[in-house]
Design a protein around this motif. Sequence first.
Motif, PDB file in Angstrom:
ATOM      1  N   ILE A  87      62.302  88.569  46.554  1.00  0.00           N
ATOM      2  CA  ILE A  87      62.826  88.146  45.246  1.00  0.00           C
ATOM      3  C   ILE A  87      63.337  86.707  45.268  1.00  0.00           C
ATOM      4  N   ALA A  88      62.979  85.942  46.299  1.00  0.00           N
ATOM      5  CA  ALA A  88      63.510  84.582  46.415  1.00  0.00           C
ATOM      6  C   ALA A  88      63.054  83.691  45.259  1.00  0.00           C
ATOM      7  N   ASP A  89      61.808  83.860  44.789  1.00  0.00           N
ATOM      8  CA  ASP A  89      61.267  83.001  43.731  1.00  0.00           C
ATOM      9  C   ASP A  89      61.424  83.591  42.333  1.00  0.00           C
ATOM     10  N   ARG A  90      61.994  84.771  42.206  1.00  0.00           N
ATOM     11  CA  ARG A  90      62.105  85.416  40.897  1.00  0.00           C
ATOM     12  C   ARG A  90      63.466  85.103  40.269  1.00  0.00           C
ATOM     13  N   PRO A  91      63.496  84.536  39.062  1.00  0.00           N
ATOM     14  CA  PRO A  91      64.787  84.186  38.423  1.00  0.00           C
ATOM     15  C   PRO A  91      65.345  85.330  37.592  1.00  0.00           C
ATOM     16  N   GLY A  92      65.692  86.451  38.211  1.00  0.00           N
ATOM     17  CA  GLY A  92      66.240  87.601  37.494  1.00  0.00           C
ATOM     18  C   GLY A  92      65.167  88.602  37.136  1.00  0.00           C
ATOM     19  N   GLY A  93      65.610  89.731  36.544  1.00  0.00           N
ATOM     20  CA  GLY A  93      64.661  90.778  36.181  1.00  0.00           C
ATOM     21  C   GLY A  93      64.054  91.441  37.394  1.00  0.00           C
ATOM     22  N   TYR A  94      64.879  91.909  38.306  1.00  0.00           N
ATOM     23  CA  TYR A  94      64.385  92.458  39.570  1.00  0.00           C
ATOM     24  C   TYR A  94      63.959  93.919  39.465  1.00  0.00           C
ATOM     25  N   THR A  95      64.374  94.623  38.406  1.00  0.00           N
ATOM     26  CA  THR A  95      64.097  96.054  38.289  1.00  0.00           C
ATOM     27  C   THR A  95      63.236  96.321  37.053  1.00  0.00           C
ATOM     28  N   ARG A  96      62.563  97.474  37.066  1.00  0.00           N
ATOM     29  CA  ARG A  96      61.709  97.923  35.973  1.00  0.00           C
ATOM     30  C   ARG A  96      62.003  99.390  35.685  1.00  0.00           C
ATOM     31  N   ILE A  97      62.139  99.752  34.401  1.00  0.00           N
ATOM     32  CA  ILE A  97      62.393 101.135  33.979  1.00  0.00           C
ATOM     33  C   ILE A  97      61.125 101.685  33.324  1.00  0.00           C
ATOM     34  N   ILE A  98      60.611 102.792  33.855  1.00  0.00           N
ATOM     35  CA  ILE A  98      59.412 103.449  33.324  1.00  0.00           C
ATOM     36  C   ILE A  98      59.819 104.848  32.873  1.00  0.00           C
ATOM     37  N   LYS A  99      59.667 105.134  31.580  1.00  0.00           N
ATOM     38  CA  LYS A  99      60.091 106.417  31.034  1.00  0.00           C
ATOM     39  C   LYS A  99      59.080 107.504  31.396  1.00  0.00           C
ATOM     40  N   LEU A 100      59.597 108.696  31.742  1.00  0.00           N
ATOM     41  CA  LEU A 100      58.771 109.806  32.214  1.00  0.00           C
ATOM     42  C   LEU A 100      58.779 111.012  31.275  1.00  0.00           C
ATOM     43  N   GLY A 101      59.505 110.966  30.205  1.00  0.00           N
ATOM     44  CA  GLY A 101      59.583 112.124  29.316  1.00  0.00           C
ATOM     45  C   GLY A 101      60.937 112.804  29.401  1.00  0.00           C
ATOM     46  N   ASN A 102      61.026 113.982  28.795  1.00  0.00           N
ATOM     47  CA  ASN A 102      62.297 114.712  28.745  1.00  0.00           C
ATOM     48  C   ASN A 102      62.358 115.805  29.806  1.00  0.00           C
ATOM     49  N   ARG A 103      63.566 116.086  30.268  1.00  0.00           N
ATOM     50  CA  ARG A 103      63.795 117.102  31.281  1.00  0.00           C
ATOM     51  C   ARG A 103      63.806 118.486  30.629  1.00  0.00           C
ATOM     52  N   GLY A 105      65.489 121.331  31.462  1.00  0.00           N
ATOM     53  CA  GLY A 105      66.765 122.058  31.373  1.00  0.00           C
ATOM     54  C   GLY A 105      67.587 121.674  30.163  1.00  0.00           C
ATOM     55  N   ASP A 106      67.947 120.372  30.077  1.00  0.00           N
ATOM     56  CA  ASP A 106      68.822 119.914  28.998  1.00  0.00           C
ATOM     57  C   ASP A 106      68.136 118.912  28.064  1.00  0.00           C
ATOM     58  N   ASN A 107      66.829 118.720  28.221  1.00  0.00           N
ATOM     59  CA  ASN A 107      66.042 117.814  27.365  1.00  0.00           C
ATOM     60  C   ASN A 107      66.530 116.365  27.462  1.00  0.00           C
ATOM     61  N   ALA A 108      67.063 116.000  28.644  1.00  0.00           N
ATOM     62  CA  ALA A 108      67.513 114.626  28.849  1.00  0.00           C
ATOM     63  C   ALA A 108      66.305 113.716  29.071  1.00  0.00           C
ATOM     64  N   GLU A 109      66.404 112.515  28.582  1.00  0.00           N
ATOM     65  CA  GLU A 109      65.303 111.545  28.702  1.00  0.00           C
ATOM     66  C   GLU A 109      65.300 110.982  30.125  1.00  0.00           C
ATOM     67  N   MET A 110      64.208 111.225  30.852  1.00  0.00           N
ATOM     68  CA  MET A 110      64.110 110.827  32.258  1.00  0.00           C
ATOM     69  C   MET A 110      63.290 109.537  32.395  1.00  0.00           C
ATOM     70  N   CYS A 111      63.513 108.843  33.503  1.00  0.00           N
ATOM     71  CA  CYS A 111      62.773 107.604  33.776  1.00  0.00           C
ATOM     72  C   CYS A 111      62.772 107.345  35.276  1.00  0.00           C
ATOM     73  N   MET A 112      61.970 106.357  35.660  1.00  0.00           N
ATOM     74  CA  MET A 112      61.942 105.900  37.046  1.00  0.00           C
ATOM     75  C   MET A 112      62.312 104.418  37.051  1.00  0.00           C
ATOM     76  N   ILE A 113      63.300 104.064  37.827  1.00  0.00           N
ATOM     77  CA  ILE A 113      63.705 102.673  37.984  1.00  0.00           C
ATOM     78  C   ILE A 113      63.255 102.210  39.365  1.00  0.00           C
ATOM     79  N   GLU A 114      62.634 101.035  39.425  1.00  0.00           N
ATOM     80  CA  GLU A 114      62.090 100.539  40.690  1.00  0.00           C
ATOM     81  C   GLU A 114      62.257  99.038  40.781  1.00  0.00           C
ATOM     82  N   LEU A 115      62.120  98.523  41.984  1.00  0.00           N
ATOM     83  CA  LEU A 115      62.142  97.083  42.209  1.00  0.00           C
ATOM     84  C   LEU A 115      60.757  96.511  41.886  1.00  0.00           C
ATOM     85  N   VAL A 116      60.716  95.469  41.095  1.00  0.00           N
ATOM     86  CA  VAL A 116      59.450  94.932  40.581  1.00  0.00           C
ATOM     87  C   VAL A 116      58.560  94.425  41.706  1.00  0.00           C
TER      88      VAL A 116
END
Length: 240
Positions: A87-103, A105-116
């Motif tokens: 991440i030495a050359d990246r000026p911010g925005g190091y993570t990405r959120i990808i939505k996966l749908g609802n859970r 059990g409780d219908n909570a909105e799930m996602c995957m967060i990862e390093l770009v």
Amino acid sequence: MRHGKRFNHLGRTSPHRKSMLANMASSLIVHKRLTTTVAKAKALRQYVEPIITRSKVDDTHSRRVVFSYLKDKDSSRVLFDEVAERIADRPGGYTRIIKLGNRLGDNAEMCMIELVDFNEIYQQEEKQAKGKTRRSRRGSKKKSSAPQAEDTSTQTASTSKAVAEPEEPQTQEENAVAESETQEEVVELSGEVVVEETTESEANEIVEAIKEEEKKADSDDNPQAKDTSSENDDEKETKG
């Protein structure tokens, strides 16, 4: 009271929320991706990205500040040794959120967060997109004009060769006949093309002159024929 506290408390007390985000940040740095709810992922992104920015400066003070937030030696070591290089050359925005749908059990909105910078699939697509070159209209015109110039140069070279090295017919008579049939001779002078026309009378005169020259040459080559012709003339005179 909750005056001015507009961030998401996530239904937890302040120490519980901080320890949970510290554990999630350590897991994200070590494993490079994490599956959680959208609310926790957004809170984690605000928590972990300043820590990753701090890792760009590798000194004792930065390491102590990062350890105070993560509270884990292994994750802080991985952050400074592995993640900081990517991440030495990246000026911010190091993570990405990808939505996966609802859970379920409780219908909570799930996602995957990862390093770009650690997602190989997206990196390949970005490299392919960068490899494509854009062509402007001006460049296409220049490129299209270049082969036209080459074609014209080749045409002029071929015409000059044809004029400079004409094909010689087998006999002079055939040459005269060809000249009479075409009646046009192309001569290239100082880059200009001049057309010369020949009439039928001139062609006939040329043919007659060629025939006379051939007869003279034949007579010179065969002296015996001259002697026989002279004897025949003498016999005719005596008979007369």
